[in-house]
Design a protein around this motif. Structure first.
Motif, PDB file in Angstrom:
ATOM      1  N   TYR A 186       0.801  -1.218   0.000  1.00 23.14           N
ATOM      2  CA  TYR A 186       0.000   0.000   0.000  1.00 23.14           C
ATOM      3  C   TYR A 186       0.838   1.274   0.000  1.00 23.14           C
ATOM      4  N   SER A 187       1.929   1.295   0.746  1.00 14.58           N
ATOM      5  CA  SER A 187       2.743   2.521   0.790  1.00 14.58           C
ATOM      6  C   SER A 187       3.361   2.824  -0.575  1.00 14.58           C
ATOM      7  N   SER A 188       3.866   1.802  -1.246  1.00 17.79           N
ATOM      8  CA  SER A 188       4.415   2.013  -2.594  1.00 17.79           C
ATOM      9  C   SER A 188       3.320   2.432  -3.564  1.00 17.79           C
ATOM     10  N   TYR A 189       2.161   1.816  -3.429  1.00 17.20           N
ATOM     11  CA  TYR A 189       1.025   2.174  -4.273  1.00 17.20           C
ATOM     12  C   TYR A 189       0.662   3.658  -4.087  1.00 17.20           C
ATOM     13  N   CYS A 190       0.640   4.132  -2.838  1.00 19.18           N
ATOM     14  CA  CYS A 190       0.314   5.537  -2.575  1.00 19.18           C
ATOM     15  C   CYS A 190       1.289   6.475  -3.277  1.00 19.18           C
ATOM     16  N   VAL A 191       2.569   6.147  -3.201  1.00 20.54           N
ATOM     17  CA  VAL A 191       3.583   6.988  -3.841  1.00 20.54           C
ATOM     18  C   VAL A 191       3.377   7.000  -5.355  1.00 20.54           C
ATOM     19  N   LEU A 192       3.228   5.821  -5.946  1.00 20.77           N
ATOM     20  CA  LEU A 192       3.083   5.748  -7.402  1.00 20.77           C
ATOM     21  C   LEU A 192       1.778   6.381  -7.881  1.00 20.77           C
ATOM     22  N   ALA A 193       0.705   6.213  -7.128  1.00 23.79           N
ATOM     23  CA  ALA A 193      -0.564   6.853  -7.492  1.00 23.79           C
ATOM     24  C   ALA A 193      -0.436   8.367  -7.403  1.00 23.79           C
ATOM     25  N   SER A 194       0.268   8.852  -6.386  1.00 27.69           N
ATOM     26  CA  SER A 194       0.473  10.295  -6.244  1.00 27.69           C
ATOM     27  C   SER A 194       1.321  10.856  -7.375  1.00 27.69           C
ATOM     28  N   VAL A 195       2.329  10.103  -7.792  1.00 28.83           N
ATOM     29  CA  VAL A 195       3.169  10.522  -8.919  1.00 28.83           C
ATOM     30  C   VAL A 195       2.327  10.599 -10.189  1.00 28.83           C
ATOM     31  N   LEU A 196       1.464   9.615 -10.404  1.00 28.85           N
ATOM     32  CA  LEU A 196       0.600   9.620 -11.585  1.00 28.85           C
ATOM     33  C   LEU A 196      -0.353  10.819 -11.557  1.00 28.85           C
ATOM     34  N   VAL A 197      -0.958  11.083 -10.432  1.00 31.41           N
ATOM     35  CA  VAL A 197      -1.859  12.231 -10.317  1.00 31.41           C
ATOM     36  C   VAL A 197      -1.093  13.532 -10.556  1.00 31.41           C
ATOM     37  N   SER A 198       0.105  13.639  -9.996  1.00 24.76           N
ATOM     38  CA  SER A 198       0.923  14.835 -10.230  1.00 24.76           C
ATOM     39  C   SER A 198       1.228  15.009 -11.709  1.00 24.76           C
ATOM     40  N   ALA A 199       1.548  13.923 -12.394  1.00 25.39           N
ATOM     41  CA  ALA A 199       1.842  13.994 -13.826  1.00 25.39           C
ATOM     42  C   ALA A 199       0.616  14.445 -14.620  1.00 25.39           C
ATOM     43  N   LEU A 200      -0.540  13.924 -14.263  1.00 31.86           N
ATOM     44  CA  LEU A 200      -1.767  14.323 -14.964  1.00 31.86           C
ATOM     45  C   LEU A 200      -2.108  15.793 -14.705  1.00 31.86           C
ATOM     46  N   VAL A 201      -1.951  16.230 -13.476  1.00 34.62           N
ATOM     47  CA  VAL A 201      -2.223  17.639 -13.159  1.00 34.62           C
ATOM     48  C   VAL A 201      -1.223  18.548 -13.869  1.00 34.62           C
ATOM     49  N   ALA A 202       0.045  18.139 -13.892  1.00 38.07           N
ATOM     50  CA  ALA A 202       1.064  18.936 -14.587  1.00 38.07           C
ATOM     51  C   ALA A 202       0.748  19.046 -16.076  1.00 38.07           C
ATOM     52  N   THR A 203       0.292  17.970 -16.666  1.00 39.30           N
ATOM     53  CA  THR A 203      -0.088  17.994 -18.084  1.00 39.30           C
ATOM     54  C   THR A 203      -1.249  18.961 -18.307  1.00 39.30           C
ATOM     55  N   PHE A 204      -2.226  18.919 -17.430  1.00 38.72           N
ATOM     56  CA  PHE A 204      -3.362  19.836 -17.531  1.00 38.72           C
ATOM     57  C   PHE A 204      -2.911  21.285 -17.375  1.00 38.72           C
ATOM     58  N   VAL A 205      -2.057  21.545 -16.373  1.00 42.94           N
ATOM     59  CA  VAL A 205      -1.565  22.906 -16.137  1.00 42.94           C
ATOM     60  C   VAL A 205      -0.782  23.403 -17.354  1.00 42.94           C
ATOM     61  N   PHE A 206       0.075  22.538 -17.905  1.00 43.15           N
ATOM     62  CA  PHE A 206       0.829  22.927 -19.096  1.00 43.15           C
ATOM     63  C   PHE A 206      -0.115  23.297 -20.234  1.00 43.15           C
ATOM     64  N   ASP A 207      -1.104  22.453 -20.474  1.00 40.27           N
ATOM     65  CA  ASP A 207      -2.041  22.699 -21.567  1.00 40.27           C
ATOM     66  C   ASP A 207      -2.775  24.024 -21.389  1.00 40.27           C
ATOM     67  N   ARG A 208      -3.293  24.260 -20.192  1.00 39.73           N
ATOM     68  CA  ARG A 208      -4.022  25.508 -19.935  1.00 39.73           C
ATOM     69  C   ARG A 208      -3.098  26.723 -20.013  1.00 39.73           C
TER      70      ARG A 208
END
Length: 123
Positions: A71-93
């Motif tokens: 679970y701890s590794s999953y939390c880190v990797l899920a957070s990294v994925l969410v950060s990447a998606l948000v960064a992509t959205f921010v870049f686009d906007r």
């Protein structure tokens, strides 16, 4: 591309910090995972500190299906994925608004830098 760069940047920052894959932070474990294991899908409707927290609760619900050791590794990797998606959205906007890639990249990379500020929003 910006999302991948942000994900790599966040992972690198976490590796430098060290020992981040072996612990679960704050409410991710006790509150979100605990509620997901105890209440299943209905935990998505719960609030925490007055906020509707569907994204972290949804991620905890998915993580609740994993063995607890992962679970701890999953939390880190899920957070990294969410950060990447948000960064992509921010870049686009940002790029649509200012039409300069370098400034749009800078705005997007803030998503990866923000946790390094160590400021608690509730504190």
């Amino acid at each position: 591309m910006v999302g991948v760069a942000t994900a790599c940047f966040v992972l690198l920052r976490l590796f430098v910090k060290g020992n981040v894959f072996s612990r679960v932070w704050a409410e991710d474990g006790k509150i979100f995972l605990g509620d997901a294991r105890a209440h299943g899908l209905s935990s998505l409707l719960y609030t925490y500190s007055g906020y509707a927290s569907e994204l972290p609760r949804g991620l905890a619900l998915i993580g609740s299906w994993l063995p607890l050791d992962f679970y701890s590794s999953y939390c880190v990797l899920a957070s990294v994925l969410v950060s990447a998606l948000v960064a992509t959205f921010v870049f686009d906007r940002a790029f649509r608004y200012i039409h300069l890639k370098r400034w749009a990249v800078a705005a997007a990379l803030v998503v990866g830098l923000e946790p390094a500020l160590r400021v608690e929003s509730l504190g």
